[in-house]
Design an enzyme around this catalytic site. Structure first.
Site, PDB file in Angstrom:
ATOM      1  N   SER A  22       0.517  -0.909   0.021  1.00  0.00           N
ATOM      2  CA  SER A  22       0.429   0.002   0.132  1.00  0.00           C
ATOM      3  C   SER A  22       0.975   0.958   0.376  1.00  0.00           C
ATOM      4  CB  SER A  22      -1.184  -0.128   0.893  1.00  0.00           C
ATOM      5  OG  SER A  22      -1.421   1.308   1.447  1.00  0.00           O
ATOM      6  N   LYS A  73     -13.527  -4.377   1.984  1.00  0.00           N
ATOM      7  CA  LYS A  73     -14.420  -3.478   2.201  1.00  0.00           C
ATOM      8  C   LYS A  73     -15.569  -3.459   2.502  1.00  0.00           C
ATOM      9  CE  LYS A  73     -11.374  -0.818  -1.973  1.00  0.00           C
ATOM     10  NZ  LYS A  73     -11.592  -0.527  -2.801  1.00  0.00           N
ATOM     11  N   ASN A  94     -13.748   1.982   1.884  1.00  0.00           N
ATOM     12  CA  ASN A  94     -12.735   2.018   2.074  1.00  0.00           C
ATOM     13  C   ASN A  94     -12.583   2.880   3.004  1.00  0.00           C
ATOM     14  OD1 ASN A  94     -13.104   4.084   0.792  1.00  0.00           O
ATOM     15  ND2 ASN A  94     -11.994   3.899  -1.544  1.00  0.00           N
ATOM     16  N   ASP A 110     -13.695   6.170  -3.624  1.00  0.00           N
ATOM     17  CA  ASP A 110     -13.263   5.998  -5.000  1.00  0.00           C
ATOM     18  C   ASP A 110     -13.318   6.964  -5.890  1.00  0.00           C
ATOM     19  OD1 ASP A 110     -10.909   3.867  -3.948  1.00  0.00           O
ATOM     20  OD2 ASP A 110     -12.627   2.381  -4.392  1.00  0.00           O
ATOM     21  N   TYR A 227      -2.109   2.811 -13.541  1.00  0.00           N
ATOM     22  CA  TYR A 227      -0.744   4.278 -13.506  1.00  0.00           C
ATOM     23  C   TYR A 227       0.687   3.276 -13.292  1.00  0.00           C
ATOM     24  CZ  TYR A 227      -1.987   3.119  -8.469  1.00  0.00           C
ATOM     25  OH  TYR A 227      -2.024   2.403  -6.932  1.00  0.00           O
TER      26      TYR A 227
END
Ligand code: ATR
Length: 286
Positions: A22, A73, A94, A110, A227
């Site tokens: 993370s 989640k 989240n 999100d 990404y």
């Protein structure tokens, strides 16, 4: 802006299984330093068999709240006393925090992260809110469809390899949202104002995303939630033909904003320093 919080150290954390990968500690650590806050942000690995008890007893953990990542989640949302609209729609949270009365509150950030990224990197992007095309139908797609509906898009078209998953999202959001199988993309791409990839295609180590953009209007904004790499094949292809593009790292940064604000009392800024920090870290680990 500097805010000093002196009433004991506030603790927050990212929780999930695994959590080692993370980037959230990097992001929140940067903001804690930047705003001079006496707080901490940890990584806590929560095994699946412990998840229900962990989130159900968050009030006894000493944490003010936490981020929740895969695969917890849904369990986290179920443990909450109060959920925001997005978390209710997703059935997944989240971001968790304890409010002043001790209630466990949950949000799904999100969608807000997706919007925050586009608002920052392409101001005015939603002036054209006719037709959005969403590729993929996982959890991220669901959050993005919710976000696009909140910005009053007239039509949202979801394309997915597994049609049934696209259909489930479309059914949930009503008549604005339509589900299609992948092979129908050519029929709709010519009227897109926005094209967003939420699949893992194009990510380093995965298959490329191969699309024919010939009919995509030049005014359409193209964005990718992948990404790594930052400039995905889709973004390169779109930029080369003159479309405006926005990369996906900003969604990761913006989705962290509400949690930091809830835990530490300061709404943090997503700035170039933070973006650089995370991009350098991604580069080093690739
Ligand atoms: P997330 O929750 O992050 O959105 P996910 O639920 O794993 O992640 O969703 C990944 C998306 O990428 C799905 O839409 C998936 O398509 P399926 O629903 O058909 O599985 C899509 N995807 C992954 N690999 C793919 C591939 N090789 N070809 C087409 N779509 C792919």
């Amino acid at each position: 802006m500097t805010a000093k919080i002196r009433a004991g150290k506030i603790r927050a954390a990212v929780t999930g299984w695994p959590v080692a990968h993370s980037r959230s500690p990097l992001v929140h650590g940067h903001w804690l330093k930047r705003y001079g806050i006496d707080g901490s942000y940890e990584k806590i690995a929560v095994a699946p068999e412990d998840a229900e008890a962990f989130y159900g007893n968050l009030a006894t953990s000493g944490l003010k709240g936490c981020n929740v990542t895969i695969p917890h989640k849904e369990t986290a949302a179920a443990a909450c006393d109060v959920l925001d609209e997005a978390a209710q729609k997703m059935g997944a949270a989240n971001t968790l925090w304890l409010d002043e009365t001790g209630r466990l509150c949950g949000a799904n950030t999100d969608g807000a992260g997706f919007l925050g990224n586009l608002d920052q990197m392409a101001p005015g992007w939603d002036d054209r809110h006719g037709c959005a095309i969403v590729l993929g139908a996982g959890g991220a797609a669901r959050a993005i469809v919710w976000a696009l509906c909140s910005r009053k898009f007239t039509e949202v078209h979801i394309f997915n390899r597994t049609f049934e998953k696209a259909r489930q999202i479309a059914d949930q959001f009503g008549s604005i949202v339509h589900a299609h199988s992948w092979d129908k993309l050519g029929t709709y791409i010519g009227k897109a104002d926005l094209l967003v990839n939420t699949t893992s295609l194009g990510m380093t180590g995965k298959a490329p995303l191969e699309l024919d953009l010939a009919d995509l209007p030049k005014e359409a904004l193209v964005t990718d939630i992948v990404y790594v790499p930052l400039m995905t094949g889709l973004l390169k292809q779109a930029a080369a033909r003159g479309n405006r593009t926005v990369d996906g790292v900003g969604m990761l940064l913006h989705q962290a904003v509400p949690g930091f604000e809830k835990w530490f009392g300061v709404r943090p800024e997503v700035d170039d320093d933070l973006r650089r920090l995370v991009l350098d870290d991604l580069e080093q680990s690739s």
